[in-house]
Design an enzyme around this catalytic site. Sequence first.
Site, short mmCIF file in Angstrom:
data_model
loop_
_atom_site.label_atom_id
_atom_site.label_comp_id
_atom_site.label_asym_id
_atom_site.label_seq_id
_atom_site.Cartn_x
_atom_site.Cartn_y
_atom_site.Cartn_z
N ILE A 108 -37.08 66.74 60.07
CA ILE A 108 -37.79 67.65 60.94
C ILE A 108 -36.91 68.84 61.33
O ILE A 108 -37.33 69.98 61.31
CB ILE A 108 -38.27 66.93 62.22
CG1 ILE A 108 -39.15 65.72 61.86
CG2 ILE A 108 -39.01 67.89 63.14
CD1 ILE A 108 -40.47 66.08 61.23
N GLY A 138 -34.86 60.26 66.67
CA GLY A 138 -35.45 61.05 67.73
C GLY A 138 -35.13 62.52 67.63
O GLY A 138 -34.72 63.02 66.58
N GLU A 139 -35.33 63.21 68.74
CA GLU A 139 -35.08 64.64 68.82
C GLU A 139 -34.33 64.94 70.12
O GLU A 139 -34.70 64.46 71.19
CB GLU A 139 -36.39 65.44 68.80
CG GLU A 139 -37.27 65.20 67.59
CD GLU A 139 -36.70 65.75 66.29
OE1 GLU A 139 -35.69 66.49 66.34
OE2 GLU A 139 -37.27 65.43 65.22
N CYS A 196 -36.89 59.00 62.68
CA CYS A 196 -36.26 58.15 61.69
C CYS A 196 -36.42 56.68 62.06
O CYS A 196 -36.97 56.33 63.09
CB CYS A 196 -34.76 58.48 61.60
SG CYS A 196 -34.43 60.24 61.42
#
Length: 505
Positions: free
Chosen positions: A56, A78-79, A2
């Site tokens: 995602i 992020g993840e 993002c």
Amino acid sequence: MCGIVACYTSSPEAITSDVVAAGRTMLTRLAHRGPDDTGQARVGAQAWLGHNRLSIVGPANGRQPLGDPGPWSLVCNGEIYNDADLRESLPGHDFTTASDSESALALLNGRGPWAFDRLEGMWALCAATPDGRFVAARDRLGIKPLYWAEIGGLHYFASEMRAFPVDVQHAVAMFPPGCWWTPADGLVRFATAVTAAPTQDGFTAAELEKRTRDVLVDSVRRHLMADVEVGVFLSGGLDSSIVAAVAAAEYTREGRRLKTFAVGVDGSADLLAARDVAAFLGTDHYETVFDADRAVAALDDVVASVESFDAGLIRSAVPNWFLAELASQHVKAVLTGEGADELFAGYGYYHELHRDPAALRRELRRTIELLHGLNLQRCDRVTMAHGLEARVPFLDARVVDHAMSLPDTVKSLEADGLEKGHLRRAFTGWLPERLLWRPKLEFGTGSGAADLLTPYWNQRIGDAELTEDPATGLRSKEELAYYRAFRRALPEVRPDAVLTRFAVA
């Protein structure tokens, strides 16, 4: 993945409508980072948060800012790869979405910013409460970007420098990795890029190779976590080929075919090697070819996206730009081989100038700590410019800690005469020997970009232009060309605030 924006005022007076309007304009400038959705919220009187979303994980209900339950509202880029483990360890939080970012919110609500060291992954975040508390933070390696600026008590935060208002750009600085900031405590370090893990002495070479293989296979598997299809950037070199081999095996086990993507000039070494690897692994393989005209035409866009004018960085970013453009037409996320050279001593100069094992260890640590302003910056920007998420399994915290705790002698050239011999042996059987032991070519060289761009600018820029240009520290005519493009894109940003030199030390 993002784009995030935040505005916070340390004054008890409320954020004005003009500041909110500026925040919305900043968010618009980051639309490429999150084409799927946008969200924004004023939090109390002193903060405003904005978020552009690339869906995602948890695409159905992961809209940000995240709020309920708890006092904090959060935007995150992020993840979080240990999201499932965190959810199990935080039973007091009533999770309301499938977004992995909610585990960061749960930690903040329950334990405060000191708990950010439990987040495994790549992330940058900003959060606020209605009563005037605020926090900004970034992962320990700086895999995901965050910048900040302060003007007269008003603080701005954004994922990219070009989001900031022009009259604020002169104050923009990179938010340091592994740190969080609050108005009350200032800047606090919660993690370092490399931890002081004890050296794994006493193991045989075979045992160490198995440990390396196991930690990397586990990392690639965790980095495939997504509710969308994930592909692999494949140069045909060792690092991306290992990532592709593990990912392809995992996809085959699930009854799927991995998509791989390659780029280069016609007939370049990377294109040929990538075809060889893809054929062996049985992937759905895609290629894009560029020439000098196409490369030069894209330069302004590339420099504006990467937000740097370092010649080596831009030279590798150009083929990456075309590669991301291609991959974004087929998948929403990709894995890359970034970080392997810094962890396993893949660059020739490491061994030429740092023959003493202890000196080599110090140099590896130094270059890992600089990655956030170099390769990771390029990796993030060129992919996100095309609405594509890039993931870096070699730079997973567990992999970094393992690699940096290997005995110093493991990374020397003495055993094999070729860099990264330990890593190559660890994946014996995963790739044919001709591919596993292919000598390293840097991406800008293997793709053919260096042979196009350096001569192009040497022919078009005179010697006097380089010596007379007011910019300091420019090392070549090629870099002068990129500096001029940088100035067109970011006229007020200080060059010393953005340029990280990967100098040989």
